[in-house]
Structures are given as structure tokens and as C-alpha cells.
Design a protein around this motif. Sequence first.
Motif, PDB file in Angstrom:
ATOM      1  N   PRO A   1       8.302   3.142  -2.055  1.00 33.86           N
ATOM      2  CA  PRO A   1       8.346   2.872  -3.263  1.00 33.86           C
ATOM      3  C   PRO A   1       9.649   2.028  -3.559  1.00 33.86           C
ATOM      4  O   PRO A   1       9.803   1.306  -4.572  1.00 33.86           O
ATOM      5  CB  PRO A   1       8.614   4.299  -3.863  1.00 33.86           C
ATOM      6  CG  PRO A   1       8.492   5.137  -2.719  1.00 33.86           C
ATOM      7  CD  PRO A   1       7.982   4.381  -1.462  1.00 33.86           C
TER       8      PRO A   1
ATOM      9  N   LEU B   1      -2.092  -7.191  -0.770  1.00 28.01           N
ATOM     10  CA  LEU B   1      -0.919  -7.353  -1.744  1.00 28.01           C
ATOM     11  C   LEU B   1      -0.556  -8.583  -1.389  1.00 28.01           C
ATOM     12  O   LEU B   1      -0.085  -9.311  -2.781  1.00 28.01           O
ATOM     13  CB  LEU B   1       0.058  -6.202  -1.353  1.00 28.01           C
ATOM     14  CG  LEU B   1      -0.207  -4.824  -1.539  1.00 28.01           C
ATOM     15  CD1 LEU B   1       0.749  -3.944  -0.748  1.00 28.01           C
ATOM     16  CD2 LEU B   1      -0.270  -4.548  -2.873  1.00 28.01           C
TER      17      LEU B   1
ATOM     18  N   CYS C   1      10.872  -0.272  -1.905  1.00 28.96           N
ATOM     19  CA  CYS C   1      10.563  -1.768  -1.610  1.00 28.96           C
ATOM     20  C   CYS C   1       9.767  -2.474  -2.882  1.00 28.96           C
ATOM     21  O   CYS C   1       9.962  -3.652  -3.086  1.00 28.96           O
ATOM     22  CB  CYS C   1       9.829  -2.057  -0.185  1.00 28.96           C
ATOM     23  SG  CYS C   1      10.842  -1.629   1.264  1.00 28.96           S
ATOM     24  N   ALA C   2       9.146  -1.607  -3.251  1.00 25.91           N
ATOM     25  CA  ALA C   2       8.306  -2.099  -4.256  1.00 25.91           C
ATOM     26  C   ALA C   2       9.264  -2.284  -5.548  1.00 25.91           C
ATOM     27  O   ALA C   2       9.187  -3.220  -6.380  1.00 25.91           O
ATOM     28  CB  ALA C   2       7.114  -1.188  -4.766  1.00 25.91           C
TER      29      ALA C   2
ATOM     30  N   ALA D   1       7.059  -6.656  -6.720  1.00 24.90           N
ATOM     31  CA  ALA D   1       6.511  -5.242  -6.073  1.00 24.90           C
ATOM     32  C   ALA D   1       5.445  -5.469  -5.159  1.00 24.90           C
ATOM     33  O   ALA D   1       5.613  -4.639  -4.112  1.00 24.90           O
ATOM     34  CB  ALA D   1       6.164  -4.309  -7.325  1.00 24.90           C
ATOM     35  N   ALA D   2       4.494  -6.127  -5.059  1.00 27.00           N
ATOM     36  CA  ALA D   2       3.575  -6.223  -4.091  1.00 27.00           C
ATOM     37  C   ALA D   2       4.218  -7.041  -3.066  1.00 27.00           C
ATOM     38  O   ALA D   2       3.739  -6.696  -1.897  1.00 27.00           O
ATOM     39  CB  ALA D   2       2.329  -7.171  -4.771  1.00 27.00           C
TER      40      ALA D   2
ATOM     41  N   ALA E   1      -1.843  -1.158  -3.079  1.00 32.13           N
ATOM     42  CA  ALA E   1      -0.628  -0.342  -3.130  1.00 32.13           C
ATOM     43  C   ALA E   1      -0.778   1.299  -3.040  1.00 32.13           C
ATOM     44  O   ALA E   1      -0.101   1.908  -2.148  1.00 32.13           O
ATOM     45  CB  ALA E   1       0.183  -0.464  -4.499  1.00 32.13           C
TER      46      ALA E   1
ATOM     47  N   LEU F   1       6.540  -4.389  -1.170  1.00 24.47           N
ATOM     48  CA  LEU F   1       5.645  -3.484  -0.278  1.00 24.47           C
ATOM     49  C   LEU F   1       5.093  -3.918   0.635  1.00 24.47           C
ATOM     50  O   LEU F   1       4.777  -3.420   1.775  1.00 24.47           O
ATOM     51  CB  LEU F   1       4.737  -2.985  -1.512  1.00 24.47           C
ATOM     52  CG  LEU F   1       3.831  -1.619  -1.192  1.00 24.47           C
ATOM     53  CD1 LEU F   1       4.736  -0.470  -0.517  1.00 24.47           C
ATOM     54  CD2 LEU F   1       2.950  -1.307  -2.178  1.00 24.47           C
ATOM     55  N   SER F   2       4.403  -5.192   0.389  1.00 22.16           N
ATOM     56  CA  SER F   2       3.419  -6.036   1.676  1.00 22.16           C
ATOM     57  C   SER F   2       4.530  -6.186   2.928  1.00 22.16           C
ATOM     58  O   SER F   2       4.199  -5.918   4.087  1.00 22.16           O
ATOM     59  CB  SER F   2       2.947  -7.294   1.301  1.00 22.16           C
ATOM     60  OG  SER F   2       2.438  -7.840   2.342  1.00 22.16           O
TER      61      SER F   2
END
Length: 351
Positions: free
Chosen positions: A299, A264, A301-302, A88-89, A223, A92-93
Motif C-alpha cells: 500500500p 497493473l 508503494c501505491a 499507484a499501479a 491491485a 505497486l507493480s
Amino acid sequence: MTSLAETRRRAVGPAPAARRRGAFLLATIAVVALSVVLSLALGSRWVTLQEVLDGLSAWFEGRTAQQIGAIAVQERIPRTVLALIAGAALGLSGAVMQAVTRNPIADPGILGVNTGAALFVVCGIAFLGINATWQYLVLALVGGTLAAVFVYVVGSLGPGGSTPIKLALAGAATTAALSSLVSAVLLPRIAAMDAFRFWQVGGVAGADWSSLGLITPLLVVAAAVAFLCAPTLNALALGDEVATGLGVNVTAGRLIASAAGVILCAAVTAIAGPIAFVGLMIPHVARLIFGPDQRWLLPICALGGAALLTVSDTIGRLIGSPGEVEAGIVTAFVGAPILVIIARRTRMRAL
């Protein structure tokens, strides 16, 4: 004048789009849930769904399971949680960095963040003898941040400022240079190489609750900052001049979002190693389905990153049984063709 049909279409247009996005969001959540079940059930020993439920029940109750299948499930819980959090990180990154740089091939690996974190960890192992998770975390954060700042400064030099192409070239050159430094530090030091080589591949096999407890608060804060930056990232996508006209502080917004993206990535790199391609693949797939709106994209992408890394870890356990192939190798194997496809499509558009 606006016709009645046009008015009606504008009035009802967003609702089907919102319903479609909601349906895809629920499907993504279902995929994440399925990936968790597969991660807990599959490996060197396959367990049944009932054993998965027994193992989870015993873990929630704070007791040790009695059946061997349920015990195997309990042992897989930390690595499954780490795969979810790390994926997830990274997803999101990658989305944040692509939005900040307006570069479709930007991700923590290509922009030098992973390699900068790796170099500082290598120096800590070779010269300082570090072995604690918090030491890895501090060095990875410092190295990743300095590498990101250096790439941005170099990519901003010259006329036109920081363009997507200049940032990508600066990131590629920085990654190559830092990789050479990593090799230069390791080659004469066999002990440091042995300590580093398992971390360098990238994987979640060494997950434990102490390391998860150390990085999770940091990842939650980063996040949250990234999600709060979604409107700013939408404005930046229109160009700096338009964003400024909309009242956005471009410099501050870009710095804050970039800091969240670097944290992240670097925090995950500290305990799981430099896992590549998750931050590159997931945002592209998400944009194809949900469009460019960062309020939806981040969200998704996480969730997508969590599912991808968890499934990659499970695949690595299956194809390497009775041993395992690290998740970082699996994601690289899947991601390399994706990168080629993206590069070809980007080149065709440029022509």
C-alpha cells in the motif's frame, strides 16, 4: 530462560514500530493530498486555493464553473486522477515484481513489460490502424504478458533456475531486442511514427473519463490480487524451499502475483505510455522506511507512486510552460541517477 527485560522488550517492541509505520503512512497520505492540490493549482495558469475549491465543488455538483480559474481546475481533474491511478499501479507493480523475482532492480521497464506492450501497440498502429483506447489496452496487455513470460522462461534456463541476475539480464536483452523491433516497424512508416511518438514518451496529458473508466476496474481487480498476495510474497522472500515448507504453493503464488503486476503495468501503459522508473524508485524508498513486510510495503508503494507521478506531471507543466514536458521524461530524469546508485550499492554488496 528468558529474562524479564527480554520478555518486556519483546512485548512492547512491535507497538512503537507499528506507531512509527502508522505515522509514516499518515505522512504519505498527506503528501498524496498535497500533490493533488498542486496538480490542480499549478500549470500554465496558476490558481488560488479558493479557485481549486470552487472548481472541485462545481465538478462534484455536475455543473460548469463560471470563473476562469475554477474552469482550469475542472480541466485538470482528469489528468490528476489518471496520474494518481497510473502512479499507484506502477509503484505497486514494481514492488510486486521485485518481490517475485527477489531482484532489487526489477521493475516493469527493466523486465521488458513496457517494451513488449509498446511493440504490440506499434504493430497495431502500423498494420491494423488502431485508434480506440480499448484496442490499445488489449494489445498492451497481450504484449506485456508475452514479454514477461518470455523473460521468465529465458531467465529460468540453465542451472539454478530463475535467479535475480539471470532475470535482470534476460529482461535487459529482451528490452533491447524489442526496442529494435519497434524502431524497425516505425522508421519506414511516417504516419505510424507520428501517432506513436507522443504515446511513447509517457504522460497523462491525454486523460479522459472514457479511458479512465475502461482501465480502472481492471486495475482495481489486479491491485486487490496483489494485496492478497502479500503473505505469499513475504514467504517467497525467505526462499522457495522455506516457502514450500510453510505450505505456500510457490509456482502458483509466483504466477498469480506476476500476473497482477503485469496487468497493473500494461493497463497503464495502454493509455499513458511506457512511464519508466516509478516502479523502480518507490519500492526502494518504501523499504528504507517501512522494512520488507509486503503487507505494509504494497500500500505504501501505491501511495508513493501516485504522489511521484502526480508531482512529476506538475513539474513538467511548470518547467515547460506555456507548453509542458511529459511526466515520463521527468520521472526518467529523476530515476536514472537512482538506478545508478542502486546498481553501485548492489555491486558493492556482491563483492
